[in-house]
Design a protein around this motif. Sequence first.
Motif, short mmCIF file in Angstrom:
data_model
loop_
_atom_site.label_atom_id
_atom_site.label_comp_id
_atom_site.label_asym_id
_atom_site.label_seq_id
_atom_site.Cartn_x
_atom_site.Cartn_y
_atom_site.Cartn_z
N ALA A 46 53.23 39.49 10.91
CA ALA A 46 53.37 40.95 10.80
C ALA A 46 52.95 41.45 9.42
N THR A 162 62.11 42.77 17.18
CA THR A 162 61.07 43.79 17.03
C THR A 162 61.29 44.55 15.73
N GLY A 163 62.56 44.77 15.37
CA GLY A 163 62.86 45.43 14.11
C GLY A 163 62.38 44.63 12.92
N TYR A 165 60.01 42.37 12.90
CA TYR A 165 58.55 42.38 12.95
C TYR A 165 57.99 43.70 12.43
N SER A 166 58.56 44.82 12.88
CA SER A 166 58.07 46.13 12.46
C SER A 166 58.33 46.36 10.98
N ALA A 305 62.31 50.70 10.54
CA ALA A 305 61.70 49.85 11.54
C ALA A 305 62.65 48.74 11.99
N PRO A 309 64.68 49.89 16.47
CA PRO A 309 64.64 49.03 17.66
C PRO A 309 66.02 48.54 18.09
N CYS A 356 58.00 56.51 12.38
CA CYS A 356 58.69 55.34 12.92
C CYS A 356 58.72 55.35 14.45
N PRO A 359 57.52 51.50 15.69
CA PRO A 359 58.42 50.43 16.13
C PRO A 359 59.15 50.77 17.41
N LEU A 362 56.79 49.82 20.22
CA LEU A 362 56.76 48.37 20.40
C LEU A 362 58.01 47.88 21.12
N THR A 363 59.14 48.46 20.77
CA THR A 363 60.39 48.06 21.43
C THR A 363 60.35 48.39 22.91
#
Length: 441
Positions: A46, A162-163, A165-166, A305, A309, A356, A359, A362-363
Amino acid sequence: METRTAKSPTERGTAPATNTPETSPGAGRTRAWANRLVVVGIMLSALNLRPAITSLGALLEEVRDGLGMSGSVAGLLTSVPPLCFAVFGVTAPRLARRFGPAAVVCAGMVAIATGLLIRPFLGSTAGFLAASALTLMGIAVSNVLMPVIVKRWFPDRVGSMTGLYSMALALGTSLAAAVTVPLTDAMGGSWQSGLAVWAVIAGAAVLPWLPLVRDRGSVSASAQDRPVKAQHAPVAQHASVAQQVPVRITRSRTAWALAVFFGLQATAAYITMGWMPQIFRDAGVPAGTAGVLLAVTMVMGVPLAFVIPRVATRLPHQGPIVLVLGVCGFAGYAGLYFAPAAGAWAWALLLGVSNCAFPLALTMVGMRARSGPGVAQLSAFAQSTGYLISIPGPLLVGVLYQQSGGWGLPIALMAALMVPQIVVGFLAGRDRTVEDEASAR
C-alpha cells in the motif's frame, strides 16, 4: 475459514479427534506466521501505490526541462495514471485465477520497483512514458487485488485490514509529496536520483510475498456466506479461484453503483491534487503555504482511512457515512468559492475528510461480494470503470478555468458532482451482494 477436503469413512464417523495437519500445533504456528507475513506485505504494498505519481508531481518541472518535454506531453503524463489503472486493472482477476493473488501482487511490486528505477535514466520522453506505464501497470493490478487479499486472509476483519491498507496508502501518498524535493536536494539536486530513490521501498515490498507466491487458493463461497470466527488463514486451499463460477458482474445494480461512486470520488481526489494549490495561489495564498495546505488535505486520509472502514463494517448500510463525507465536500467547496484565503485551513481539512470516500469505497468492495472471485471481479469492475469515469474531470476543470478566467465555474462543477456521488454511494451502501443480484436477474 475452513479448507474442505475429502473425508474418509472413519473421519465422517465418530472416531476420536486427532491432530491432523490442519489442526496440529505446527499448522497453527504456520498459519499465524503466514498471517503476519501477509499483513507486512499489505502494508508495504500500500505504501507503494502512489509515490510514483506524487513524487513525479513534485519534480515535474525538472523532468520537463531535463527531457525537453512539451507542455502538452506533460499534461498527458498527469492523465496517464487513471487511464492505466482502468486498462490494466481489468486484467487482474484473470491473472489471479491463473497464478494466485499473492503471486500477481508480488509481480506488481517487481514492476513498480523496476519502472521507478529505470525511468529517470532512459534519457528520452518515450522511454520515460514506457517505464511509467510499467510502474502504473504494477500499481493497477495491486490496486484491484488488495481487497481480494484482505477478503481471502482476513474475512472477519475486512474493516480493520482495509483501514490499515488505506492508511498506509495515504501515508505513502503524502510522504512522497512532502519529501521528494528535500531528498533530491540532499542527493545533489539530481531529479533522476530523487525519482529513483522510491524504487527502494518498492523493492522491499516484494520480499513478504515471495514465500506466498505458490499459494493459489481463494476463499470458498460457502466460507464467505457465514460469519467467520477464527482469525487465521489457510496455508493451502483445495478450492482455487479458477474453480469458482464467475459472477456476471454487469448484471448487478450494486456493482454499477459502486463503480460510479468510485469514479466520482476519484474525480474529486484528482481535481483536488491537481488544482487545489492553484486555487489557493490565485486567491493570494503564498506558494509554499498552498503546498502545505495540499499536504494537510492528503494527511487527513492517514487517521481517517483507518477509522472509516472499521465504522463502515459495523453498519448495515454505509449510506450515512457517504452523506457525512458529501456534506464535508459541499462545505469545503463553498468555502473555496466564497472565502478561499480567509478560511484556507478549514477548507483543506474539510476536503481532506471528503476525500476519505476512497477507503470507504474499498471497504464496500469487500462487503458487497461473498466469495474471493466475486471480490476480485467487483474490485476490477469498480476500479477500472471508476478510473475511466475520473479521466475527464481534471481536464474539464482546467478548460473551465481557462475559458472563464476564474474559479467560480470549476468550483461549481466540483460541488455539483457531489450530488450524484452521494446518490450512488447510498445505493452502493445497501446490505446486499453482487452474487445474489447477478443470479436473480
